[in-house]
Design an enzyme around this catalytic site. Sequence first.
Site, PDB file in Angstrom:
ATOM      1  N   HIS A 149       0.822  -1.225   0.000  1.00  0.00           N
ATOM      2  CA  HIS A 149       0.000   0.000   0.000  1.00  0.00           C
ATOM      3  C   HIS A 149       0.849   1.264   0.000  1.00  0.00           C
ATOM      4  O   HIS A 149       0.320   2.357  -0.165  1.00  0.00           O
ATOM      5  CB  HIS A 149      -0.936  -0.011   1.211  1.00  0.00           C
ATOM      6  CG  HIS A 149      -1.998  -1.058   1.102  1.00  0.00           C
ATOM      7  ND1 HIS A 149      -3.286  -0.780   0.734  1.00  0.00           N
ATOM      8  CD2 HIS A 149      -1.943  -2.409   1.265  1.00  0.00           C
ATOM      9  CE1 HIS A 149      -4.000  -1.905   0.690  1.00  0.00           C
ATOM     10  NE2 HIS A 149      -3.191  -2.901   1.015  1.00  0.00           N
ATOM     11  N   ASP A 170       3.318   9.303  -1.338  1.00  0.00           N
ATOM     12  CA  ASP A 170       2.165   8.538  -0.846  1.00  0.00           C
ATOM     13  C   ASP A 170       1.921   7.360  -1.782  1.00  0.00           C
ATOM     14  O   ASP A 170       1.960   7.536  -3.008  1.00  0.00           O
ATOM     15  CB  ASP A 170       0.919   9.452  -0.814  1.00  0.00           C
ATOM     16  CG  ASP A 170      -0.071   9.041   0.270  1.00  0.00           C
ATOM     17  OD1 ASP A 170      -0.126   7.846   0.579  1.00  0.00           O
ATOM     18  OD2 ASP A 170      -0.789   9.913   0.788  1.00  0.00           O
TER      19      ASP A 170
HETATM   20  P1  ADP Z   1      -3.250   6.563   4.741  1.00  0.00           P
HETATM   21  O1  ADP Z   1      -3.598   5.167   4.367  1.00  0.00           O
HETATM   22  O2  ADP Z   1      -1.790   6.858   4.630  1.00  0.00           O
HETATM   23  O3  ADP Z   1      -3.773   6.981   6.074  1.00  0.00           O
HETATM   24  P2  ADP Z   1      -5.166   7.499   2.695  1.00  0.00           P
HETATM   25  O4  ADP Z   1      -5.445   8.884   2.213  1.00  0.00           O
HETATM   26  O5  ADP Z   1      -4.945   6.523   1.604  1.00  0.00           O
HETATM   27  O6  ADP Z   1      -3.938   7.587   3.690  1.00  0.00           O
HETATM   28  O7  ADP Z   1      -6.387   6.988   3.550  1.00  0.00           O
HETATM   29  C1  ADP Z   1      -6.828   7.704   4.664  1.00  0.00           C
HETATM   30  C2  ADP Z   1      -8.256   7.283   4.998  1.00  0.00           C
HETATM   31  O8  ADP Z   1      -8.543   7.648   6.336  1.00  0.00           O
HETATM   32  C3  ADP Z   1      -9.294   7.987   4.134  1.00  0.00           C
HETATM   33  O9  ADP Z   1     -10.335   7.098   3.888  1.00  0.00           O
HETATM   34  C4  ADP Z   1      -9.747   9.141   5.015  1.00  0.00           C
HETATM   35  O10 ADP Z   1     -11.060   9.609   4.786  1.00  0.00           O
HETATM   36  C5  ADP Z   1      -9.641   8.530   6.395  1.00  0.00           C
HETATM   37  N1  ADP Z   1      -9.366   9.613   7.374  1.00  0.00           N
HETATM   38  C6  ADP Z   1      -8.274  10.382   7.449  1.00  0.00           C
HETATM   39  N2  ADP Z   1      -8.395  11.296   8.443  1.00  0.00           N
HETATM   40  C7  ADP Z   1      -9.593  11.089   9.012  1.00  0.00           C
HETATM   41  C8  ADP Z   1     -10.324  11.696  10.081  1.00  0.00           C
HETATM   42  N3  ADP Z   1      -9.835  12.721  10.783  1.00  0.00           N
HETATM   43  N4  ADP Z   1     -11.532  11.209  10.363  1.00  0.00           N
HETATM   44  C9  ADP Z   1     -12.045  10.184   9.672  1.00  0.00           C
HETATM   45  N5  ADP Z   1     -11.417   9.571   8.665  1.00  0.00           N
HETATM   46  C10 ADP Z   1     -10.209  10.010   8.325  1.00  0.00           C
HETATM   47  O1  F6P Z   2      -1.832   2.967   4.193  1.00  0.00           O
HETATM   48  C1  F6P Z   2      -0.705   2.709   4.946  1.00  0.00           C
HETATM   49  C2  F6P Z   2      -1.033   2.297   6.369  1.00  0.00           C
HETATM   50  O2  F6P Z   2       0.115   1.905   7.050  1.00  0.00           O
HETATM   51  C3  F6P Z   2      -2.017   1.174   6.476  1.00  0.00           C
HETATM   52  O3  F6P Z   2      -1.393  -0.084   6.433  1.00  0.00           O
HETATM   53  C4  F6P Z   2      -2.679   1.460   7.771  1.00  0.00           C
HETATM   54  O4  F6P Z   2      -3.960   0.951   7.881  1.00  0.00           O
HETATM   55  C5  F6P Z   2      -2.711   2.978   7.804  1.00  0.00           C
HETATM   56  O5  F6P Z   2      -1.593   3.374   7.077  1.00  0.00           O
HETATM   57  C6  F6P Z   2      -2.744   3.517   9.223  1.00  0.00           C
HETATM   58  O6  F6P Z   2      -1.554   3.193   9.907  1.00  0.00           O
HETATM   59  P1  F6P Z   2      -1.489   2.440  11.305  1.00  0.00           P
HETATM   60  O7  F6P Z   2      -2.115   1.105  11.139  1.00  0.00           O
HETATM   61  O8  F6P Z   2      -0.025   2.360  11.621  1.00  0.00           O
HETATM   62  O9  F6P Z   2      -2.252   3.308  12.261  1.00  0.00           O
END
Ligand code: ADP
Ligand code: F6P
Length: 490
Positions: A157, A366
């Site tokens: 991912h 990312d």
């Molecule tokens: P990562 O996997 O690195 O966290 P992504 O952008 O791919 O980044 O996914 C983040 C997910 O978490 C998205 O679905 C987003 O809506 C959710 N998210 C991030 N911040 C919040 C928050 N403050 N409240 C609810 N959902 C959140």
């Molecule tokens: O998308 C990358 C990732 O490490 C996912 O594997 C994970 O669900 C998300 O970010 C949040 O990270 P963590 O599980 O360390 O809180």
Amino acid sequence: MSRLIIVSNRVSPPVGEGQANQGGLAVALSSALRETNGIWFGWSGNEIEQFTGQINMARAGGVTSATIDLEPQDIDEYYNGFANRTLWPLFHDRTDLAEFERTFAGGYERVNARFAETMLPLITPDDLVWVHDYHLIPLGSELRQRDVKNRIGFFLHTPWPVARLLLSLPHHRQLVEALFDYDLLGFQCQAWLDSFLEYVRDQFPEAQIDAKGNIRVGGRDVRVVSCPIGIDAKEFIAGANSAEAAKAGQAMLKSLDGRSLIIGVDRLDYSKGLEQRFHGYERLLLDHPDYQETVSLLQIAPPSRADVVSYQDIRKQLDALSGHINGEFATVHWVPLRYVNRGYDRTSLAGMFRIARVGLVTPLRDGMNLVAKEYVAAQDPEDPGVLILSKFAGAAEQMQSALLVNPFSPEELSDALAQALSMPLEERKARWQPLRESVEREDVHCWLRCFLKALSGKGADVISFDEARHQGKNKQDAEHPEGIEARSFA
Ligand code: ADP
Ligand code: F6P
């Protein structure tokens, strides 16, 4: 259809049951598991004094989860250590933050072996096993050592770093050799896949790589695919159109008092470029004083991995920087930057995305970035906002009609913000339309089918999401991508 066993570090309760969920992986897998009725195996997130290997089975939201608790040393060395202090920074081009400690590597091996040993009794001969993310790279190899003959796939991912950065990891070859024990390796986009192949060509000159992404190395055949993850677009759009979302949007509009909203939503992670984003916004307010008192930046950033020092540091820096910006520009009637460290439910988020004139998604690096896709999905087709997206997010490969920016440059961010805030409706619609189409077409279900089709080894000819789009394939094919298996290298 074979039963599916999904394995990831963290097993979260399925989304769609009222909980805020803060990880792209968790969000996507919940949709995937509902579709396949599979088992989700992983760490419960809980600590136990001494590891027992006891599996806690539970069923919720149509998904069976099988979780284990880890002991403190495991959590320190494997999760906080090798996963989040070594691999995460390295895979996001932050070798300056990467820590290479033998104890971390030892803990990583030990926990992967524990995962393998514990899940072994769950696996029956026809199951497909799908392992997720950088925490579990050696798991396939550990399962093979225990004589598991099933087809096993791995999906990363995060980005895969360029070869010269990966060389700084002690025992990097061992890590990659472990990947050769999988049948299928999936990457979020072509750039990460290319970096992986560059490394393989460089370090394993004996490997044979064909035009369809089949690698023959060390007596094993591995297939590699670029298979971009999507969101559950239908569900998100429905959420954004709901009365509850409208309520959240209206409340936000009221508090804005006629000002335009710029929104950012990210885990509080140094890879998300929040510091640079704040500087870009500061630049906007300095270079375009007309925007003072007429815009507001809402940055939602729930804390993440709080036991890791680099995350504590970035939090402190952002606290100081947000205070500085507000101190510099705020008036008694206007707070330029609303910086919020908490999670929100998805419907409220969708409502806030919908009324935001600009979605600011500017990670320094990312794997994909699902927030960019959610922002697009939430927009009103008659009055869509503008997505500003980092060139260095995997999502940029699919979202070319966003305003693509270099997130390291405050000037570029400021220019893009000014352009977005003054963009005429016609251009906003013209940019948004293709984004919305790709978000809907290349959704989480499409990702799931693409990967599973390749993993089950059915079908000979391969084609990627990207190729399907660029070749202007008919809509029918794109909406029913059962025929899409994996990417072609030709
Ligand atoms: P990562 O996997 O690195 O966290 P992504 O952008 O791919 O980044 O996914 C983040 C997910 O978490 C998205 O679905 C987003 O809506 C959710 N998210 C991030 N911040 C919040 C928050 N403050 N409240 C609810 N959902 C959140
Ligand atoms: O998308 C990358 C990732 O490490 C996912 O594997 C994970 O669900 C998300 O970010 C949040 O990270 P963590 O599980 O360390 O809180």
